[in-house]
Design an enzyme around this catalytic site. Structure first.
Site, PDB file in Angstrom:
ATOM      1  N   PRO A  14     -36.291 -41.104   1.078  1.00  0.00           N
ATOM      2  CA  PRO A  14     -35.563 -40.943   0.614  1.00  0.00           C
ATOM      3  C   PRO A  14     -36.348 -40.295  -0.893  1.00  0.00           C
ATOM      4  O   PRO A  14     -34.933 -40.014  -2.184  1.00  0.00           O
ATOM      5  CB  PRO A  14     -34.754 -41.989   0.298  1.00  0.00           C
ATOM      6  CG  PRO A  14     -35.877 -42.664  -0.274  1.00  0.00           C
ATOM      7  CD  PRO A  14     -36.900 -42.588   1.428  1.00  0.00           C
ATOM      8  N   ASP A  37     -35.879 -28.917   2.931  1.00  0.00           N
ATOM      9  CA  ASP A  37     -34.180 -28.933   2.519  1.00  0.00           C
ATOM     10  C   ASP A  37     -34.340 -28.896   0.563  1.00  0.00           C
ATOM     11  O   ASP A  37     -36.102 -29.589   0.571  1.00  0.00           O
ATOM     12  CB  ASP A  37     -33.350 -30.094   3.089  1.00  0.00           C
ATOM     13  CG  ASP A  37     -32.876 -29.800   4.182  1.00  0.00           C
ATOM     14  OD1 ASP A  37     -32.909 -28.563   5.220  1.00  0.00           O
ATOM     15  OD2 ASP A  37     -32.420 -30.892   4.896  1.00  0.00           O
ATOM     16  N   LYS A  59     -30.161 -27.130   1.116  1.00  0.00           N
ATOM     17  CA  LYS A  59     -28.775 -26.710   0.805  1.00  0.00           C
ATOM     18  C   LYS A  59     -27.463 -27.534   0.285  1.00  0.00           C
ATOM     19  O   LYS A  59     -28.478 -28.721  -0.379  1.00  0.00           O
ATOM     20  CB  LYS A  59     -27.414 -27.421   2.199  1.00  0.00           C
ATOM     21  CG  LYS A  59     -28.577 -26.909   3.621  1.00  0.00           C
ATOM     22  CD  LYS A  59     -27.359 -27.946   4.686  1.00  0.00           C
ATOM     23  CE  LYS A  59     -28.335 -27.374   6.175  1.00  0.00           C
ATOM     24  NZ  LYS A  59     -28.849 -28.483   6.368  1.00  0.00           N
ATOM     25  N   GLY A  90     -34.929 -34.737   4.397  1.00  0.00           N
ATOM     26  CA  GLY A  90     -34.713 -35.739   3.434  1.00  0.00           C
ATOM     27  C   GLY A  90     -34.676 -37.221   4.234  1.00  0.00           C
ATOM     28  O   GLY A  90     -33.148 -37.221   4.986  1.00  0.00           O
ATOM     29  N   GLY A  91     -34.747 -38.270   3.838  1.00  0.00           N
ATOM     30  CA  GLY A  91     -34.298 -39.798   4.486  1.00  0.00           C
ATOM     31  C   GLY A  91     -34.946 -39.322   5.214  1.00  0.00           C
ATOM     32  O   GLY A  91     -36.181 -39.295   6.247  1.00  0.00           O
ATOM     33  N   ASP A  92     -34.057 -39.541   7.004  1.00  0.00           N
ATOM     34  CA  ASP A  92     -34.346 -39.789   8.038  1.00  0.00           C
ATOM     35  C   ASP A  92     -33.360 -38.378   9.084  1.00  0.00           C
ATOM     36  O   ASP A  92     -32.386 -38.299   8.427  1.00  0.00           O
ATOM     37  CB  ASP A  92     -33.971 -41.445   9.544  1.00  0.00           C
ATOM     38  CG  ASP A  92     -33.822 -40.923  10.387  1.00  0.00           C
ATOM     39  OD1 ASP A  92     -35.519 -41.383  11.122  1.00  0.00           O
ATOM     40  OD2 ASP A  92     -33.265 -40.388  11.154  1.00  0.00           O
ATOM     41  N   THR A 120     -34.418 -43.573   5.873  1.00  0.00           N
ATOM     42  CA  THR A 120     -33.176 -43.375   5.140  1.00  0.00           C
ATOM     43  C   THR A 120     -32.519 -43.879   3.786  1.00  0.00           C
ATOM     44  O   THR A 120     -33.347 -45.105   3.619  1.00  0.00           O
ATOM     45  CB  THR A 120     -31.857 -42.948   6.401  1.00  0.00           C
ATOM     46  OG1 THR A 120     -31.080 -42.993   5.799  1.00  0.00           O
ATOM     47  CG2 THR A 120     -32.074 -45.141   7.074  1.00  0.00           C
ATOM     48  N   MET A 173     -23.014 -39.020   0.996  1.00  0.00           N
ATOM     49  CA  MET A 173     -22.146 -37.801   0.910  1.00  0.00           C
ATOM     50  C   MET A 173     -21.378 -38.037   0.890  1.00  0.00           C
ATOM     51  O   MET A 173     -19.820 -37.431   1.118  1.00  0.00           O
ATOM     52  CB  MET A 173     -21.981 -36.805   2.079  1.00  0.00           C
ATOM     53  CG  MET A 173     -23.397 -36.439   2.824  1.00  0.00           C
ATOM     54  SD  MET A 173     -23.246 -35.408   4.088  1.00  0.00           S
ATOM     55  CE  MET A 173     -23.170 -36.914   5.651  1.00  0.00           C
ATOM     56  N   GLY A 202     -31.459 -42.917  -5.731  1.00  0.00           N
ATOM     57  CA  GLY A 202     -32.540 -43.336  -5.517  1.00  0.00           C
ATOM     58  C   GLY A 202     -34.150 -44.093  -4.348  1.00  0.00           C
ATOM     59  O   GLY A 202     -33.947 -42.698  -4.559  1.00  0.00           O
TER      60      GLY A 202
END
Ligand code: SAH
Length: 492
Positions: A14, A37, A59, A90-92, A120, A173, A202
């Site tokens: 994250p 990303d 994005k 990012g994350g998973d 995540t 999101m 976070g």
């Protein structure tokens, strides 16, 4: 046919670089091409090997600079060219990360791939806000839901089902659809008092988290101007944040710091400050350059004096480059200005015969004579930095000791530029030369706005001379600088 490449789909976590997995880091360290990303944090991008090619397909919400089809094409193209490709997300990668779509194409073309799961944000952002996503006394399930609206602005959620689940709901999101989601849940019968939380950025130093209830959360998000990326959590566990919010309580949380020391020394300090909650930028204000020094005949010296760990390294490497090694110092007595310098000698298999109690050149000269380490007829070789402070050589001269001085390296100032030096709660300086380098990095800036935290009096003098707001650590150590930042408290 040339060698076929491979694609590694790596979840970067994250944001906090410490939350990248070991496997992810190892794969990244051997990448030839990295396709990443927007949500991958800078600290993780810094781990990409310099020789690897980077392709940013970041994005932005609602607008995709590189369409998904094209990203798939890039992965295929690079893998077919025989490269080790890391697709960093990012994350998973499989949780709202479109990882599945990217693999479809690879599988179809029989291109080898591996998946490295990531932590995540759906779990980590609540964890850093002090919210256990499940707790036996509060709920027995967790649901992760996208709040992303379709192109026509529609959000199709079965609110009745979500309410009946009675579990913790985590919406990703969802910043743009928060009001709509809260309304939907209320209309489906969820209590207006249901605890909620918002966690923006976070796990990053700039994390902000807010507690609310279902009927106030939209207002809180507006008042606090919550922006993406943020996690919106609904559920009774959200009330535990009050008790468990540990990250926001870290001693340096909310502080933005600039570390100016040498690149090779700055990461350990930056990491330590980040662990204490600070947001840390690095501007290595100086760099070291070895000099091609003239080595006098070593036979003519009784004592070799070294005044920094770096000086030891350049001197010994200089011996090696000349076909010599530590044995060339065999019969000589070795003096080191402090324990760091002595430790550097020991890394080359050499023991310092003398270390003064006070770690500076003048004290070193005086104590060597006072303690009988140096006799008047001894000849001393001083190996040190170009334009090093003259304490040792002045001292030897006054005491009538014969010496020869060689400069083995020099400190060069940075060529980098810094946009806004007043941004920082403190700029950390560990030598007068870092102050010089910093000033050079911000030409024309109003340095009186800079809050300088200096390791010792000489460094502070330089900062003061440039009109910076100057503070000095009580002891000339990094630890003492950190304690000063924390207002005199011991780091926990
Ligand atoms: N695959 C990612 C999610 C991608 S969807 C993961 O597993 O985390 C993007 C959404 O993730 C954002 O809109 C936001 O809701 C959430 N997100 C990603 N990073 C975040 C962070 N550091 N803090 C809060 N939310 C984050």
């Amino acid at each position: 046919m040339g060698q076929r490449g491979k694609v590694y789909l790596v979840g970067a976590g994250p944001g906090d670089p410490g939350l990248l997995t070991w496997k992810g880091r190892d794969v990244l360290a051997r990448a030839q091409v990295v396709v990443h990303d927007r949500l991958v944090s800078q600290a993780i991008l810094d781990l990409i090997p310099p020789e690897a090619r980077r392709i940013d397909v970041g994005k932005n919400a609602g607008h995709h600079p590189v369409p998904q089809g094209e990203i798939n094409q890039i992965l295929v193209r690079e893998a077919l060219a025989g490269h080790r490709v890391v697709r960093l997300k990012g994350g998973d990668s499989f949780l709202f990360g479109r990882g599945g779509e990217e693999l479809e194409q690879l599988a179809r073309l029989d291109i080898p791939f591996e998946v490295v799961p990531g932590i995540t944000s759906a779990l980590a952002a609540p964890a850093y806000a002090g919210i256990p996503v499940t707790h036996r006394d509060y709920c027995s399930s967790l649901h992760i839901i996208t709040g992303h609206k379709k192109a026509d602005g529609q959000l199709e959620l079965d609110y009745g089902a979500l309410v009946r689940l009675q579990g913790t709901l985590v919406f990703l999101m969802s910043v743009g659809s928060l009001g709509q989601i809260a309304q939907g849940l209320l209309a489906a019968g969820m209590s207006p008092d249901m605890p909620c939380a918002l966690v923006e950025n976070g796990t990053l130093p700039q994390q902000r988290s807010f507690s609310a209830t279902l009927d106030t959360v939209a207002q809180v998000a507006r008042d606090q101007e919550v922006r993406s990326p943020a996690v919106f959590l609904v559920g009774r566990v959200a009330s535990l944040a009050r008790q468990f919010h540990w990250f926001d309580r870290l001693p340096l949380k909310g502080k933005r710091l600039l570390v100016t020391r040498l690149r090779e020394e700055s990461s350990a300090l930056a990491l330590r400050l980040q662990e204490l909650g600070a947001q840390v930028d690095r501007l290595p204000a100086i760099r070291l350059e070895g000099l091609d020094f003239q080595l006098p005949p070593l036979d003519s010296f009784d004592v070799v004096a070294l005044t920094s760990a770096t000086g030891v390294r350049y001197f010994l490497e200089g011996l090696l480059a000349r076909g010599l090694d530590a044995r060339a110092l065999g019969g000589k007595r070795l003096a080191a200005v402090g324990n760091q310098t002595a430790a550097a000698l020991s890394r080359f298999g050499l023991r310092a015969d003398f270390v003064p109690t006070e770690y500076n050149g003048a004290a070193m000269a005086r104590q060597m004579v006072e303690q009988g380490f140096l006799c008047p007829q001894d000849r001393v070789l001083v190996a040190r930095a170009q334009s090093a402070s003259p304490g040792l050589t002045d001292g030897l001269r006054q005491l009538g000791v014969a010496f020869c001085e060689i400069a083995t390296y020099r400190t060069a100032l940075t060529e980098e530029r810094l946009a806004d030096p007043s941004l920082y709660d403190a700029v950390l300086f560990t030598s007068a030369s870092t102050v010089e380098g910093f000033a050079r990095a911000c030409p024309g800036a109003d340095l009186s706005q800079v809050k300088a935290l200096c390791i010792g009096p000489q460094t502070a003098q330089r900062a003061q001379a440039l009109s910076m707001q100057t503070q000095v650590a009580p002891q000339a150590t990094i630890q003492s600088m950190i304690e000063t930042l924390m207002g005199g408290n011991e780091p926990c």
